[in-house]
Write a protein that holds these residues in place. Structure first.
Motif, mmCIF file in Angstrom:
data_model
loop_
_atom_site.group_PDB
_atom_site.id
_atom_site.type_symbol
_atom_site.label_atom_id
_atom_site.label_comp_id
_atom_site.label_asym_id
_atom_site.label_seq_id
_atom_site.Cartn_x
_atom_site.Cartn_y
_atom_site.Cartn_z
ATOM 1 N N ALA A 213 5.408 27.872 57.226
ATOM 2 C CA ALA A 213 6.433 26.913 56.822
ATOM 3 C C ALA A 213 5.824 25.580 56.381
ATOM 4 O O ALA A 213 6.298 24.962 55.418
ATOM 5 C CB ALA A 213 7.424 26.694 57.946
ATOM 6 N N THR A 214 4.808 25.137 57.076
ATOM 7 C CA THR A 214 4.247 23.811 56.778
ATOM 8 C C THR A 214 3.488 23.780 55.458
ATOM 9 O O THR A 214 3.161 22.701 54.968
ATOM 10 C CB THR A 214 3.286 23.363 57.896
ATOM 11 O OG1 THR A 214 2.287 24.374 58.107
ATOM 12 C CG2 THR A 214 4.046 23.134 59.190
ATOM 13 N N LYS A 215 3.225 24.927 54.873
ATOM 14 C CA LYS A 215 2.509 24.971 53.598
ATOM 15 C C LYS A 215 3.441 24.920 52.394
ATOM 16 O O LYS A 215 2.988 24.879 51.254
ATOM 17 C CB LYS A 215 1.651 26.243 53.525
ATOM 18 C CG LYS A 215 0.486 26.252 54.507
ATOM 19 C CD LYS A 215 -0.338 27.526 54.389
ATOM 20 C CE LYS A 215 -1.492 27.515 55.393
ATOM 21 N NZ LYS A 215 -2.319 28.746 55.308
ATOM 22 N N PHE A 216 4.760 24.929 52.636
ATOM 23 C CA PHE A 216 5.712 24.925 51.519
ATOM 24 C C PHE A 216 5.706 23.572 50.795
ATOM 25 O O PHE A 216 5.704 22.535 51.416
ATOM 26 C CB PHE A 216 7.128 25.193 52.035
ATOM 27 C CG PHE A 216 8.148 25.275 50.941
ATOM 28 C CD1 PHE A 216 8.158 26.322 50.032
ATOM 29 C CD2 PHE A 216 9.103 24.275 50.796
ATOM 30 C CE1 PHE A 216 9.092 26.407 49.027
ATOM 31 C CE2 PHE A 216 10.064 24.337 49.784
ATOM 32 C CZ PHE A 216 10.039 25.413 48.900
ATOM 33 N N THR B 51 10.432 31.011 59.910
ATOM 34 C CA THR B 51 9.211 31.816 59.994
ATOM 35 C C THR B 51 8.163 31.106 60.855
ATOM 36 O O THR B 51 8.433 30.122 61.532
ATOM 37 C CB THR B 51 8.640 32.053 58.581
ATOM 38 O OG1 THR B 51 8.254 30.797 57.998
ATOM 39 C CG2 THR B 51 9.661 32.744 57.690
ATOM 40 N N ASN B 52 6.933 31.611 60.758
ATOM 41 C CA ASN B 52 5.817 31.041 61.480
ATOM 42 C C ASN B 52 5.564 29.604 61.032
ATOM 43 O O ASN B 52 5.613 29.290 59.824
ATOM 44 C CB ASN B 52 4.585 31.893 61.223
ATOM 45 C CG ASN B 52 3.363 31.405 61.984
ATOM 46 O OD1 ASN B 52 2.718 30.449 61.575
ATOM 47 N ND2 ASN B 52 3.076 32.060 63.112
ATOM 48 N N THR B 53 5.276 28.727 61.968
ATOM 49 C CA THR B 53 5.090 27.317 61.661
ATOM 50 C C THR B 53 3.974 27.098 60.626
ATOM 51 O O THR B 53 4.113 26.276 59.712
ATOM 52 C CB THR B 53 4.742 26.525 62.939
ATOM 53 O OG1 THR B 53 5.810 26.667 63.873
ATOM 54 C CG2 THR B 53 4.546 25.032 62.631
ATOM 55 N N LEU C 127 10.627 22.139 62.521
ATOM 56 C CA LEU C 127 11.426 23.142 61.811
ATOM 57 C C LEU C 127 12.902 23.078 62.178
ATOM 58 O O LEU C 127 13.768 23.161 61.299
ATOM 59 C CB LEU C 127 10.861 24.547 62.073
ATOM 60 C CG LEU C 127 9.715 24.996 61.145
ATOM 61 C CD1 LEU C 127 8.514 24.072 61.251
ATOM 62 C CD2 LEU C 127 9.316 26.435 61.460
ATOM 63 N N GLU C 128 13.205 22.938 63.451
ATOM 64 C CA GLU C 128 14.605 22.893 63.868
ATOM 65 C C GLU C 128 15.304 21.648 63.326
ATOM 66 O O GLU C 128 16.472 21.705 62.929
ATOM 67 C CB GLU C 128 14.715 22.937 65.391
ATOM 68 C CG GLU C 128 14.337 24.285 65.994
ATOM 69 C CD GLU C 128 14.651 24.357 67.481
ATOM 70 O OE1 GLU C 128 15.409 23.479 67.963
ATOM 71 O OE2 GLU C 128 14.147 25.270 68.152
ATOM 72 N N ALA C 129 14.598 20.543 63.301
ATOM 73 C CA ALA C 129 15.173 19.301 62.779
ATOM 74 C C ALA C 129 15.403 19.387 61.274
ATOM 75 O O ALA C 129 16.299 18.729 60.732
ATOM 76 C CB ALA C 129 14.254 18.129 63.099
#
Length: 324
Positions: A321-324, A316-318, A288-290
């Protein structure tokens, strides 16, 4: 074709990098050896496939096929460039191991190049086929429309920046015949990765030479789950990251080239869009930070809801976020 006629015609190098697609490779090579234009060499570079395709090569009993097998996997880009560097022909064309050519592909693209030494390449339209080799009419029509070949008139385009870099009408990976010595193959940077065909377009365009377009569909591009295009979709974030990084590198080269300044706004827009794609790929890989810097720089170029939503989700929660 008699030996004298064949020897008077220019040699064409057909470049086929391959990895672990024996059934498709067999079909691709059948279309190569069946060309009505016969003064060819077929360069097959195997990237250390689990199953050595030597038996497939031997089955043709055709001395025009030159086979090379890597002792270890070099990666797609390095294997492809190795095959191009092995070429000895006046002209070179890419026949990927999962694609096919119509038997008159070379016969129809060689004459305009022979007649005009100021042409860098000749290109045509192509069909889209599925995993089983069936033509997908709807996908073919969509592809021709997307890449502006549906209304592109036959003839010479010089210069061809718009056709090569904006409309992407020219596909050097799928449906083009190129002058081999117009390119210094040793100077193509590894950063172009899977976008090597886009970078080739750039190199040919910036030479100032022209391109000839034949409006016939003379090749067959296969869409299946193993292609880079399919793998760069939502589920394969690693492929998405690789593709985005390669595209960003290319667009940054285009933006820096003084010869392309009139098109710079377009390249900046594409650069911003691809930056968002890269950020989303990183976010899906839980980095997320990258990902955030790519969203920020995309938004500095152009405000877009997709980028804004992605940036918000990166805080937000990882799992979300990974589901976007």
């Amino acid at each position: 074709m008699t030996k004298d006629i064949k020897s008077s015609q220019p040699l064409v190098s057909i470049v086929t990098p391959t990895y672990n697609r024996p059934d498709y490779l067999l079909v691709a090579l059948k279309s190569a050896v069946s060309q009505t234009y016969q003064n060819i060499e077929i360069i097959v570079s195997d990237n250390c496939s689990p199953e050595n395709p030597q038996k497939i090569i031997d089955s043709f009993q055709d001395p025009r096929i030159r086979f090379s097998r890597n002792e270890k996997n070099l990666g797609m880009f390095a294997n492809t460039m190795k095959a191009f560097k092995m070429a000895r022909g006046k002209y070179v064309a890419s026949l990927l191991d999962d694609d096919m050519w119509a038997e008159d592909f070379l016969a129809k693209l060689i004459p305009p190049l022979e007649a005009n030494p100021n042409l860098s390449l000749a290109f045509c339209d192509h069909y889209i086929i599925d995993a089983n080799g069936e033509v997908d009419i709807a996908a073919t029509r969509k592809c021709s429309n997307s890449y502006k070949r549906n209304n592109l008139a036959e003839g010479i385009y010089q210069p061809f920046y718009r056709q090569g870099l904006l409309d992407r009408s020219v596909s050097t990976a799928t449906a083009a015949l190129m002058r081999r010595d117009f390119i210094d193959w040793d100077l193509i940077p590894a950063e172009v990765g899977g976008s090597w065909d886009v970078y080739l377009n750039y190199l040919f365009c910036r030479s100032g030479n022209g391109a000839y377009y034949c409006p016939e569909k003379l090749t067959f591009y296969r869409e299946h789950e193993q292609t880079d295009t399919m793998q760069s979709g939502k589920l394969n974030f690693k492929a998405k990251i690789r593709k985005a990084k390669a595209d960003i590198f290319c667009y940054e080269q285009f933006m820096a080239d003084e010869r392309l300044q009139e098109f710079k706004p377009y390249f900046q827009q594409q650069w911003a869009q691809v930056s968002t794609n890269l950020g989303i790929g990183l976010m899906r890989s839980q980095e997320l930070e990258a990902a955030r810097p790519y969203f920020w720089r995309s938004l500095k170029q152009k405000l877009h809801w997709r980028t804004i939503v992605a940036l918000i989700l990166s805080f937000t929660n990882t799992k979300i976020a990974t589901k976007f």
